[in-house]
Design a protein around this motif. Structure first.
Motif, PDB file in Angstrom:
ATOM      1  N   MET A 199      38.629  44.246  36.111  1.00 28.85           N
ATOM      2  CA  MET A 199      37.858  43.262  36.907  1.00 28.85           C
ATOM      3  C   MET A 199      36.701  42.874  36.148  1.00 28.85           C
ATOM      4  O   MET A 199      35.939  43.709  36.029  1.00 28.85           O
ATOM      5  N   ILE A 200      36.321  41.411  36.389  1.00 27.73           N
ATOM      6  CA  ILE A 200      35.355  40.757  35.940  1.00 27.73           C
ATOM      7  C   ILE A 200      34.765  39.839  36.850  1.00 27.73           C
ATOM      8  O   ILE A 200      35.610  39.249  37.542  1.00 27.73           O
ATOM      9  N   SER A 201      33.516  39.477  36.777  1.00 25.11           N
ATOM     10  CA  SER A 201      32.858  38.552  37.842  1.00 25.11           C
ATOM     11  C   SER A 201      33.004  37.176  37.175  1.00 25.11           C
ATOM     12  O   SER A 201      33.030  36.212  38.041  1.00 25.11           O
ATOM     13  N   GLU A 202      33.111  37.019  35.946  1.00 25.91           N
ATOM     14  CA  GLU A 202      32.788  35.676  35.347  1.00 25.91           C
ATOM     15  C   GLU A 202      34.115  34.909  35.835  1.00 25.91           C
ATOM     16  O   GLU A 202      35.211  35.460  35.806  1.00 25.91           O
ATOM     17  N   THR A 203      34.045  33.670  35.760  1.00 27.45           N
ATOM     18  CA  THR A 203      35.257  32.740  35.861  1.00 27.45           C
ATOM     19  C   THR A 203      35.416  31.862  34.826  1.00 27.45           C
ATOM     20  O   THR A 203      36.090  30.946  34.889  1.00 27.45           O
ATOM     21  N   GLN A 204      34.589  31.906  33.851  1.00 25.37           N
ATOM     22  CA  GLN A 204      34.642  31.202  32.698  1.00 25.37           C
ATOM     23  C   GLN A 204      34.952  31.827  31.406  1.00 25.37           C
ATOM     24  O   GLN A 204      34.042  32.561  30.935  1.00 25.37           O
ATOM     25  N   ILE A 205      36.131  31.970  30.776  1.00 22.11           N
ATOM     26  CA  ILE A 205      36.544  32.842  29.785  1.00 22.11           C
ATOM     27  C   ILE A 205      36.604  31.959  28.543  1.00 22.11           C
ATOM     28  O   ILE A 205      36.964  30.771  28.457  1.00 22.11           O
ATOM     29  N   SER A 206      36.257  32.571  27.274  1.00 24.75           N
ATOM     30  CA  SER A 206      36.568  31.944  26.211  1.00 24.75           C
ATOM     31  C   SER A 206      37.161  32.788  25.124  1.00 24.75           C
ATOM     32  O   SER A 206      36.860  33.853  24.929  1.00 24.75           O
TER      33      SER A 206
END
Length: 248
Positions: A199-206
């Motif tokens: 799981m990751i906290s970021e909501t903008q994936i590139s």
């Protein structure tokens, strides 16, 4: 020990592919609280994108349909909480293409990985917060696609466009010699769980397609002469996105 019972329950459902008709969405349909996945083509040629979601759960905003991603172009897609699915990427539209897989259950409960379990078409890495999370930027086609793998599609240039993975049915691998340089960075067999950081906290994936994209620190930096001897040591994770999406 971390527990992701909600994600596990949601992702253990049948996989559904979005039908390949109508047109691609031209504008980003994003709402508060969504996660976004930006896909950039640095491969040097137009590529085909298609989309899939888990049956019975929210899909991509705007219901995008199979589309062409031009050279050096970026398409961005938004997904709501509860989403789990994939983006297939390749020179031709094929089910064994390289895949961007993910799930999202609200801020702090996102997940992303790159999978070559079905096959390899193009190199992909996915990042968030300035760090590569999953994927491998090595052009595996340069290695030659041979048994147990096989070429299953040819590109517009007449060259092999896709190497289907002959080890997809072997849960613990090892990867074939073709896929071995990316083992532990992208999924190269079903339980290649080093390819998923959880799981990751970021909501903008590139996500970047091409050999010029930032490499994963887990991919091999040299050719492998012995697949088994050099395969990464695998540590099981309670959250296994790839197998849950594939019902494994």
């Amino acid at each position: 020990m971390r527990s992701y019972s909600l994600a596990t329950a949601l992702l253990a459902l049948p996989f559904m592919t979005i039908p390949s008709f109508t047109h691609a969405t031209s504008e980003l349909d994003q709402r508060d609280g969504d996660m976004t996945i930006a896909v950039t083509n640095h491969y040097g040629a137009p590529l085909q994108l298609s989309f899939g979601v888990n049956a019975g759960f929210p899909g991509f905003r705007g219901d995008p349909q199979p589309t062409t991603l031009n050279k050096d172009a970026t398409n961005t897609y938004a997904v709501p909480s509860g989403w789990a699915g994939r983006i297939n990427v390749g020179k031709v539209d094929h089910g064994d293409n390289s895949k961007i897989e993910g799930s999202f259950h609200g801020a702090g409960k996102g997940d992303i990985d790159v999978s070559y379990v079905d096959g390899y078409s193009v190199p992909i890495t996915c990042s968030a917060g300035g760090k590569v999370l999953s994927g491998c930027n090595i052009e595996l086609m340069d290695r030659g696609c041979n048994a147990p793998d096989h070429v299953s599609a040819w590109g517009p240039d007449g060259k092999p466009a896709l190497c289907s993975n002959g080890m997809r049915g072997s849960d613990w691998g090892p990867p074939s010699s073709f896929f071995a340089p990316c083992a532990g960075a992208a999924y190269t067999f079903p339980k290649d769980d080093m390819a998923n950081v959880g799981m990751i906290s970021e909501t903008q994936i590139s996500c970047c397609i091409g050999t010029s994209c930032d490499p994963s620190p887990r991919q091999h930096k040299r050719d492998l002469s012995s697949t088994k001897a050099n395969a990464p040591s695998l540590m099981p994770r309670q959250h296994k996105l790839h197998r849950q999406i594939h019902g494994q």
